[in-house]
Design an enzyme around this catalytic site. Structure first.
Site, PDB file in Angstrom:
ATOM      1  N   ASP A   1      -7.398  -2.196   3.601  1.00 48.23           N
ATOM      2  CA  ASP A   1      -7.566  -3.548   3.052  1.00 48.23           C
ATOM      3  C   ASP A   1      -8.871  -3.679   2.270  1.00 48.23           C
ATOM      4  O   ASP A   1      -9.848  -2.980   2.549  1.00 48.23           O
ATOM      5  CB  ASP A   1      -7.535  -4.558   4.214  1.00 48.23           C
ATOM      6  CG  ASP A   1      -7.341  -5.979   3.731  1.00 48.23           C
ATOM      7  OD1 ASP A   1      -6.842  -6.173   2.598  1.00 48.23           O
ATOM      8  OD2 ASP A   1      -7.689  -6.905   4.486  1.00 48.23           O
ATOM      9  N   GLY A   2      -8.875  -4.596   1.314  1.00 47.57           N
ATOM     10  CA  GLY A   2     -10.108  -4.948   0.615  1.00 47.57           C
ATOM     11  C   GLY A   2     -10.231  -4.401  -0.802  1.00 47.57           C
ATOM     12  O   GLY A   2     -11.298  -4.494  -1.400  1.00 47.57           O
ATOM     13  N   ASN A   3      -9.124  -3.907  -1.349  1.00 44.67           N
ATOM     14  CA  ASN A   3      -9.178  -3.395  -2.733  1.00 44.67           C
ATOM     15  C   ASN A   3      -9.548  -4.497  -3.722  1.00 44.67           C
ATOM     16  O   ASN A   3     -10.343  -4.281  -4.639  1.00 44.67           O
ATOM     17  CB  ASN A   3      -7.807  -2.840  -3.157  1.00 44.67           C
ATOM     18  CG  ASN A   3      -7.408  -1.597  -2.398  1.00 44.67           C
ATOM     19  OD1 ASN A   3      -8.221  -1.016  -1.685  1.00 44.67           O
ATOM     20  ND2 ASN A   3      -6.155  -1.194  -2.541  1.00 44.67           N
TER      21      ASN A   3
ATOM     22  N   ARG B   1     -11.128  -7.400  -3.189  1.00 42.62           N
ATOM     23  CA  ARG B   1     -12.522  -7.854  -3.054  1.00 42.62           C
ATOM     24  C   ARG B   1     -13.500  -6.813  -3.593  1.00 42.62           C
ATOM     25  O   ARG B   1     -14.509  -7.144  -4.203  1.00 42.62           O
ATOM     26  CB  ARG B   1     -12.831  -8.168  -1.579  1.00 42.62           C
ATOM     27  CG  ARG B   1     -12.417  -9.573  -1.201  1.00 42.62           C
ATOM     28  CD  ARG B   1     -12.340  -9.744   0.286  1.00 42.62           C
ATOM     29  NE  ARG B   1     -11.149  -9.066   0.815  1.00 42.62           N
ATOM     30  CZ  ARG B   1     -10.978  -8.798   2.098  1.00 42.62           C
ATOM     31  NH1 ARG B   1     -11.918  -9.109   2.957  1.00 42.62           N
ATOM     32  NH2 ARG B   1      -9.870  -8.211   2.503  1.00 42.62           N
TER      33      ARG B   1
ATOM     34  N   ARG C   1      -8.436  -6.869 -10.071  1.00 40.22           N
ATOM     35  CA  ARG C   1      -7.962  -6.326  -8.796  1.00 40.22           C
ATOM     36  C   ARG C   1      -7.310  -4.953  -8.959  1.00 40.22           C
ATOM     37  O   ARG C   1      -7.407  -4.111  -8.085  1.00 40.22           O
ATOM     38  CB  ARG C   1      -6.960  -7.304  -8.154  1.00 40.22           C
ATOM     39  CG  ARG C   1      -7.592  -8.624  -7.728  1.00 40.22           C
ATOM     40  CD  ARG C   1      -6.532  -9.578  -7.174  1.00 40.22           C
ATOM     41  NE  ARG C   1      -5.858  -9.020  -6.017  1.00 40.22           N
ATOM     42  CZ  ARG C   1      -6.307  -9.134  -4.767  1.00 40.22           C
ATOM     43  NH1 ARG C   1      -7.418  -9.801  -4.514  1.00 40.22           N
ATOM     44  NH2 ARG C   1      -5.631  -8.596  -3.778  1.00 40.22           N
TER      45      ARG C   1
ATOM     46  N   HIS D   1      -7.296  -1.403  -6.722  1.00 37.66           N
ATOM     47  CA  HIS D   1      -6.129  -0.679  -6.188  1.00 37.66           C
ATOM     48  C   HIS D   1      -6.165   0.787  -6.621  1.00 37.66           C
ATOM     49  O   HIS D   1      -5.835   1.686  -5.854  1.00 37.66           O
ATOM     50  CB  HIS D   1      -4.824  -1.337  -6.650  1.00 37.66           C
ATOM     51  CG  HIS D   1      -4.615  -2.704  -6.050  1.00 37.66           C
ATOM     52  ND1 HIS D   1      -4.773  -2.948  -4.703  1.00 37.66           N
ATOM     53  CD2 HIS D   1      -4.263  -3.896  -6.599  1.00 37.66           C
ATOM     54  CE1 HIS D   1      -4.529  -4.235  -4.455  1.00 37.66           C
ATOM     55  NE2 HIS D   1      -4.225  -4.826  -5.591  1.00 37.66           N
TER      56      HIS D   1
ATOM     57  N   SER E   1       3.032  -4.555   2.481  1.00 32.97           N
ATOM     58  CA  SER E   1       3.688  -5.256   3.586  1.00 32.97           C
ATOM     59  C   SER E   1       4.863  -6.090   3.091  1.00 32.97           C
ATOM     60  O   SER E   1       4.978  -6.376   1.890  1.00 32.97           O
ATOM     61  CB  SER E   1       2.683  -6.172   4.291  1.00 32.97           C
ATOM     62  OG  SER E   1       2.437  -7.328   3.517  1.00 32.97           O
TER      63      SER E   1
ATOM     64  N   LEU F   1       0.418  18.021   8.963  1.00 35.91           N
ATOM     65  CA  LEU F   1       0.189  16.584   9.146  1.00 35.91           C
ATOM     66  C   LEU F   1       1.447  15.774   8.811  1.00 35.91           C
ATOM     67  O   LEU F   1       2.073  16.006   7.773  1.00 35.91           O
ATOM     68  CB  LEU F   1      -0.953  16.143   8.219  1.00 35.91           C
ATOM     69  CG  LEU F   1      -1.261  14.649   8.163  1.00 35.91           C
ATOM     70  CD1 LEU F   1      -1.913  14.171   9.453  1.00 35.91           C
ATOM     71  CD2 LEU F   1      -2.172  14.337   6.979  1.00 35.91           C
TER      72      LEU F   1
ATOM     73  N   SER G   1      -2.012  -8.368  10.742  1.00 33.74           N
ATOM     74  CA  SER G   1      -1.172  -8.604   9.547  1.00 33.74           C
ATOM     75  C   SER G   1       0.204  -7.918   9.616  1.00 33.74           C
ATOM     76  O   SER G   1       0.622  -7.257   8.655  1.00 33.74           O
ATOM     77  CB  SER G   1      -1.919  -8.187   8.271  1.00 33.74           C
ATOM     78  OG  SER G   1      -3.118  -8.922   8.130  1.00 33.74           O
TER      79      SER G   1
ATOM     80  N   GLU H   1      -6.583   1.533  20.121  1.00 34.47           N
ATOM     81  CA  GLU H   1      -7.976   1.106  20.007  1.00 34.47           C
ATOM     82  C   GLU H   1      -8.176   0.588  18.590  1.00 34.47           C
ATOM     83  O   GLU H   1      -7.873   1.289  17.617  1.00 34.47           O
ATOM     84  CB  GLU H   1      -8.921   2.289  20.258  1.00 34.47           C
ATOM     85  CG  GLU H   1      -8.932   2.757  21.684  1.00 34.47           C
ATOM     86  CD  GLU H   1      -9.373   1.676  22.666  1.00 34.47           C
ATOM     87  OE1 GLU H   1     -10.290   0.896  22.334  1.00 34.47           O
ATOM     88  OE2 GLU H   1      -8.793   1.611  23.768  1.00 34.47           O
TER      89      GLU H   1
HETATM   90  C1  IPE Z   1      -2.342  -5.982   4.943  1.00 38.95           C
HETATM   91  O1  IPE Z   1      -3.299  -6.493   4.070  1.00 38.95           O
HETATM   92  C2  IPE Z   1      -1.313  -5.206   4.179  1.00 38.95           C
HETATM   93  C3  IPE Z   1      -1.750  -3.943   3.606  1.00 38.95           C
HETATM   94  C4  IPE Z   1      -2.938  -3.425   3.717  1.00 38.95           C
HETATM   95  C5  IPE Z   1      -0.747  -3.225   2.888  1.00 38.95           C
HETATM   96  P1  IPE Z   1      -3.178  -7.945   3.443  1.00 38.95           P
HETATM   97  O2  IPE Z   1      -4.330  -8.117   2.541  1.00 38.95           O
HETATM   98  O3  IPE Z   1      -1.830  -8.147   2.881  1.00 38.95           O
HETATM   99  O4  IPE Z   1      -3.316  -8.876   4.741  1.00 38.95           O
HETATM  100  P2  IPE Z   1      -3.808 -10.374   4.887  1.00 38.95           P
HETATM  101  O5  IPE Z   1      -3.063 -11.191   3.883  1.00 38.95           O
HETATM  102  O6  IPE Z   1      -5.268 -10.392   4.647  1.00 38.95           O
HETATM  103  O7  IPE Z   1      -3.483 -10.735   6.307  1.00 38.95           O
HETATM  104  C1  IPE Z   2      -5.235  -3.866   0.153  1.00 31.88           C
HETATM  105  O1  IPE Z   2      -6.153  -4.582  -0.589  1.00 31.88           O
HETATM  106  C2  IPE Z   2      -4.032  -3.419  -0.644  1.00 31.88           C
HETATM  107  C3  IPE Z   2      -2.802  -4.130  -0.315  1.00 31.88           C
HETATM  108  C4  IPE Z   2      -2.665  -5.117   0.514  1.00 31.88           C
HETATM  109  C5  IPE Z   2      -1.602  -3.691  -0.989  1.00 31.88           C
HETATM  110  P1  IPE Z   2      -5.942  -6.105  -0.964  1.00 31.88           P
HETATM  111  O2  IPE Z   2      -5.163  -6.167  -2.218  1.00 31.88           O
HETATM  112  O3  IPE Z   2      -5.347  -6.859   0.174  1.00 31.88           O
HETATM  113  O4  IPE Z   2      -7.422  -6.557  -1.229  1.00 31.88           O
HETATM  114  P2  IPE Z   2      -8.116  -7.893  -0.706  1.00 31.88           P
HETATM  115  O5  IPE Z   2      -7.864  -7.980   0.767  1.00 31.88           O
HETATM  116  O6  IPE Z   2      -7.497  -9.018  -1.451  1.00 31.88           O
HETATM  117  O7  IPE Z   2      -9.565  -7.698  -1.015  1.00 31.88           O
HETATM  118 MG    MG Z   3      -6.105  -7.853   1.741  1.00 31.64          MG
END
Ligand code: IPE
Ligand code: IPE
Ligand code: MG
Length: 253
Positions: free
Chosen positions: A28-30, A32, A41, A45, A73, A139, A204, A215
């Site tokens: 998560d966090g790509n 941001r 964004r 990614h 998701s 793996l 999520s 954990e």
């Molecule tokens: C969870 O991240 C899904 C993936 C990393 C693929 P999201 O960014 O979709 O989750 P929320 O919306 O913050 O809960």
């Molecule tokens: C995770 O990064 C990638 C996916 C959910 C597909 P986000 O796209 O959720 O990035 P943020 O959470 O908005 O920073």
């Molecule tokens: Mg996210």
């Protein structure tokens, strides 16, 4: 084709004999990460794909047997069409470009999620990777794409009901082991370690059943910044955790 380095001690701080068998990651966090740099964004990614490449290699080097990554998701369809398009094409590109190298390194690719709903080209690329690598014994790399824990449980229930109706199984014999056989992760042990990047303290809809006793380690860094060092530090944290599974410590008995 590049063959990854042999398994070796990556750090003196971790016990190579107690590496988690199955690691799951919510990448998560790509968005941001890109936003903080004043970039779109999509750039985040793309950088996230590089972090994924490194994570696969590090897990392989550590001797992790199963790696499960949350790539898309069932709720991510709510995003703007343009972003969904970027995520889908990056996924296709990643699978196509990496396939030879993954295969050469004995990685077995599997997909978790409803692949029927993916665009045809993406579905074909992912299924081809699974097909080509299915005999590999290194793996096991689970790509969770169009994955939702609730959807996974519902499809399991539907299949079980069918098997009961056709007399394949007896409803009275259903137990946790039976149920697990109907999940996408059929045959995989539960993840001992579940990592989430970017500081969000939630699951999520990821591996709702399987993560019952995982954990959890949440790190603040955004996914594109995640590297070998991050993973090793998390394994060290994991190795210092006291896993009780509802019981009490041996010495307290
Ligand atoms: C969870 O991240 C899904 C993936 C990393 C693929 P999201 O960014 O979709 O989750 P929320 O919306 O913050 O809960
Ligand atoms: C995770 O990064 C990638 C996916 C959910 C597909 P986000 O796209 O959720 O990035 P943020 O959470 O908005 O920073
Ligand atoms: Mg996210």
């Amino acid at each position: 084709m590049r063959i990854w380095r042999n398994k070796k001690r990556l750090s003196s701080e971790i016990d190579m004999n107690r590496i988690p068998v199955h690691i799951a990651i919510i990448m998560d966090g790509n968005g941001r990460w890109a936003g903080l740099r004043g970039m779109p964004r999509a750039v985040g990614h793309r950088a996230g794909v590089e972090a994924l490449r490194e994570a696969v290699k590090t897990c392989d080097a550590l001797g992790v047997k199963y790696l499960t990554v949350y790539a898309f998701s069932t709720e991510n369809w709510k995003r703007p069409q343009s972003e969904i398009g970027i995520l889908m094409s990056l996924l296709k590109e990643y699978v196509r470009k990496e396939l030879d190298e993954l295969h050469a390194n004995d990685v077995q690719v599997r997909v978790l999620g409803n692949v029927e709903q993916l665009p045809q080209d993406v579905r074909e690329a992912v299924l081809l990777a699974c097909e080509r690598t299915k005999e590999n014994s290194g793996l096991i790399f689970n790509l969770a794409v169009n994955y939702g824990g609730r959807a996974e449980i519902i499809q399991a229930v539907k299949s079980i009901v069918k098997d009961v109706q056709t007399g394949k199984i007896d409803a009275d014999t259903i137990n946790e082991d039976t149920f697990e056989n109907y999940l996408y992760t059929n045959g995989c042990p539960e993840p001992e370690l579940l990592i989430r990047t970017s500081g969000e303290m939630r699951i999520s809809n990821f591996l709702l059943w399987q993560a019952a006793y995982s954990e959890l380690v949440v790190v603040n860094e955004c996914w594109p910044d995640f590297n070998e060092k991050s993973l090793i530090e998390i394994v060290r944290i994991f190795q210092n955790r006291d896993r009780r599974f509802g019981g009490i410590k041996k010495e307290e008995e």
